[in-house]
Design a protein around this motif. Structure first.
Motif, PDB file in Angstrom:
ATOM      1  N   UNK A 260       0.812  -1.284  -0.084  1.00 50.13           N
ATOM      2  CA  UNK A 260      -0.036  -0.064   0.010  1.00 50.13           C
ATOM      3  C   UNK A 260       1.024   1.172   0.139  1.00 50.13           C
ATOM      4  N   UNK A 261       2.100   1.143   0.442  1.00 51.67           N
ATOM      5  CA  UNK A 261       2.834   2.311   0.449  1.00 51.67           C
ATOM      6  C   UNK A 261       3.491   2.584  -0.634  1.00 51.67           C
ATOM      7  N   UNK A 262       3.597   1.686  -1.481  1.00 50.53           N
ATOM      8  CA  UNK A 262       4.081   1.991  -2.757  1.00 50.53           C
ATOM      9  C   UNK A 262       3.159   2.439  -3.803  1.00 50.53           C
ATOM     10  N   UNK A 263       2.057   2.397  -3.618  1.00 49.73           N
ATOM     11  CA  UNK A 263       0.708   2.711  -4.227  1.00 49.73           C
ATOM     12  C   UNK A 263       0.732   4.131  -3.704  1.00 49.73           C
ATOM     13  N   UNK A 264       0.890   4.514  -2.341  1.00 51.05           N
ATOM     14  CA  UNK A 264       0.720   5.879  -1.762  1.00 51.05           C
ATOM     15  C   UNK A 264       1.801   6.683  -2.454  1.00 51.05           C
ATOM     16  N   UNK A 265       3.263   6.326  -2.536  1.00 47.03           N
ATOM     17  CA  UNK A 265       4.035   7.286  -3.261  1.00 47.03           C
ATOM     18  C   UNK A 265       3.909   7.369  -4.636  1.00 47.03           C
ATOM     19  N   UNK A 266       3.462   6.339  -5.320  1.00 48.79           N
ATOM     20  CA  UNK A 266       3.180   6.566  -6.812  1.00 48.79           C
ATOM     21  C   UNK A 266       1.967   7.383  -7.018  1.00 48.79           C
ATOM     22  N   UNK A 267       1.000   7.362  -6.059  1.00 47.20           N
ATOM     23  CA  UNK A 267      -0.005   8.304  -6.035  1.00 47.20           C
ATOM     24  C   UNK A 267       0.574   9.741  -6.115  1.00 47.20           C
ATOM     25  N   UNK A 268       1.452  10.094  -5.175  1.00 42.93           N
ATOM     26  CA  UNK A 268       1.983  11.309  -5.131  1.00 42.93           C
ATOM     27  C   UNK A 268       2.670  11.735  -6.512  1.00 42.93           C
ATOM     28  N   UNK A 269       3.435  10.667  -6.958  1.00 42.43           N
ATOM     29  CA  UNK A 269       4.212  10.914  -8.020  1.00 42.43           C
ATOM     30  C   UNK A 269       3.338  11.176  -9.136  1.00 42.43           C
ATOM     31  N   UNK A 270       2.239  10.237  -9.396  1.00 42.78           N
ATOM     32  CA  UNK A 270       1.054  10.287 -10.542  1.00 42.78           C
ATOM     33  C   UNK A 270       0.469  11.589 -10.640  1.00 42.78           C
ATOM     34  N   UNK A 271       0.439  12.151  -9.376  1.00 43.99           N
ATOM     35  CA  UNK A 271      -0.592  13.440  -9.574  1.00 43.99           C
ATOM     36  C   UNK A 271       0.479  14.517 -10.091  1.00 43.99           C
TER      37      UNK A 271
ATOM     38  N   UNK B 271      17.748   7.400 -10.216  1.00 48.05           N
ATOM     39  CA  UNK B 271      18.089   8.733  -9.526  1.00 48.05           C
ATOM     40  C   UNK B 271      16.766   9.433  -9.022  1.00 48.05           C
ATOM     41  N   UNK B 272      15.984   9.833 -10.318  1.00 46.18           N
ATOM     42  CA  UNK B 272      14.886  10.349 -10.251  1.00 46.18           C
ATOM     43  C   UNK B 272      13.883   9.857  -9.179  1.00 46.18           C
ATOM     44  N   UNK B 273      13.924   8.568  -9.200  1.00 50.07           N
ATOM     45  CA  UNK B 273      12.877   7.920  -8.140  1.00 50.07           C
ATOM     46  C   UNK B 273      13.636   7.967  -6.883  1.00 50.07           C
ATOM     47  N   UNK B 274      14.888   7.750  -6.718  1.00 49.55           N
ATOM     48  CA  UNK B 274      15.611   7.684  -5.572  1.00 49.55           C
ATOM     49  C   UNK B 274      15.187   8.849  -4.665  1.00 49.55           C
ATOM     50  N   UNK B 275      15.465  10.151  -5.281  1.00 49.32           N
ATOM     51  CA  UNK B 275      15.163  11.351  -4.850  1.00 49.32           C
ATOM     52  C   UNK B 275      13.768  11.367  -4.314  1.00 49.32           C
ATOM     53  N   UNK B 276      13.073  10.836  -4.937  1.00 51.42           N
ATOM     54  CA  UNK B 276      11.372  10.926  -4.342  1.00 51.42           C
ATOM     55  C   UNK B 276      11.137  10.160  -3.224  1.00 51.42           C
ATOM     56  N   UNK B 277      12.086   8.872  -3.426  1.00 55.10           N
ATOM     57  CA  UNK B 277      11.753   8.118  -1.984  1.00 55.10           C
ATOM     58  C   UNK B 277      12.582   8.803  -0.940  1.00 55.10           C
TER      59      UNK B 277
END
Length: 340
Positions: free
Chosen positions: A135-146, A232-238
């Protein structure tokens, strides 16, 4: 420690990027931040595993790649883009093949692996019955997707259900985002602009400096690395997700999985562990405390529920609206509108 202030960036020319909360107190300099490791449940006889079997405790097990499969991830990114079909015949922006290739599963998993030991995407609770990690992966991706999905001119429903990840940097790259008040700790490199880059965009030299310190990559001198490297783009997001914005405040990760326990004052401010408070941590009063009709807040919630479904979790598992929303929460941090 002196009181800190915060700047919000208003990226008028970004297609899908939302506003970004950043530290803007030039008296503040923190040491390298390392999250607390998550207790692993690797052996049935271990204390954490025994607690999990009894329905108590929060532990970590497995990997993000076990929790979120290639096809599930692609249903959010590449396949979502490819499925739009006739939408491309209208006047909406079509993501380039480079963008579709850039936001890829392999890069995401490589970035996620660096934070797996700290519980990102691998957390379980209730005796291992609930995969908070998935669920946390979906949560992070939701912020990214938005923030980085294409076609800002279509309805929110169309963006959530049909548009994949697209943008990887701010469209207007002319504003330098260089704060000379930070020249001692985070000096701006000559000719470098610190505009929004990445999956959860970061701005300003001091934020690139903080990321440089924590990730051991010289983004202060070479912020373009984020544009050129999907991992790196994903790493900075995480990193943003896992790192508190302000001392004595939780990270988005901690409020989501329940590591954070609200104080009495936070309870009075209606801040509770869950998805809604991740928006409060990341965006403060630009999203939260504005009532149930706040558009950006509701968009992010829609992304979260839809992405849960895409990765195989019943959206009802997201919980009631009071956990999903930050409509009535007192924001953690004030904001200062700063148009470029």
């Amino acid at each position: 420690m002196q009181k800190m202030e915060y700047k919000w960036i208003v990226p008028f020319t970004i297609l899908a990027f939302i506003l970004v909360l950043v530290n803007c107190d030039n008296s503040y300099y923190r040491l390298r931040y390392v999250p607390k490791p998550c207790t692993l449940c690797n052996t049935r006889g271990g204390p954490c595993c025994m607690l999990m079997e009894e329905g108590e405790g929060i532990c970590c097990s497995g990997s993000v790649s076990q929790n979120v499969k290639y096809t599930q991830f692609n249903s959010i990114t590449e396949r979502a883009v490819a499925s739009r079909g006739p939408v491309f015949n209208r006047t909406y922006q079509k993501p380039s093949p480079w963008s579709i290739e850039f936001w890829n599963y392999t890069s995401f998993i490589a970035a996620a692996a660096q934070y797996q030991p700290y519980g990102f995407g691998t957390t379980y609770k209730d005796g291992g019955k609930v995969s908070l990690g998935k669920m946390e992966v979906a949560a992070l991706l939701a912020h990214i997707g938005s923030k980085v999905t294409c076609d800002d001119n279509v309805s929110v429903y169309e963006r959530v259900t049909t548009c994949g990840l697209c943008n990887y940097k701010e469209k207007n790259t002319s504003f330098p985002y260089c704060d000379e008040n930070y020249k001692d700790n985070y000096p701006c490199a000559p000719g470098v602009a610190y505009y929004g880059r990445g999956a959860l965009p970061i701005y300003w030299n001091y934020n690139y400096g903080e990321a440089t310190k924590d990730l051991n990559v010289d983004l202060l001198k070479h912020p373009e690395y984020i544009e050129n490297n999907a991992t790196l783009a994903f790493l900075v997001a995480i990193w943003r997700w896992m790192t508190p914005i302000k001392e004595n405040q939780p990270s988005a990760h901690d409020v989501f999985i329940g590591n954070w326990k609200p104080t009495e004052n936070e309870n009075l401010a209606n801040r509770v562990p869950g998805f809604g408070t991740t928006m409060n941590v990341l965006y403060g009063d630009l999203v939260c405390g504005k009532g149930n009709n706040e558009t950006s807040m509701n968009n992010i919630i829609d992304y979260y529920r839809h992405y849960l479904d895409r990765i195989g979790v019943n959206p009802n598992e997201a919980g009631p609206q009071e956990l999903l929303s930050c409509a009535d929460q007192v924001p953690f941090n004030p904001s200062v509108a700063l148009p470029p």
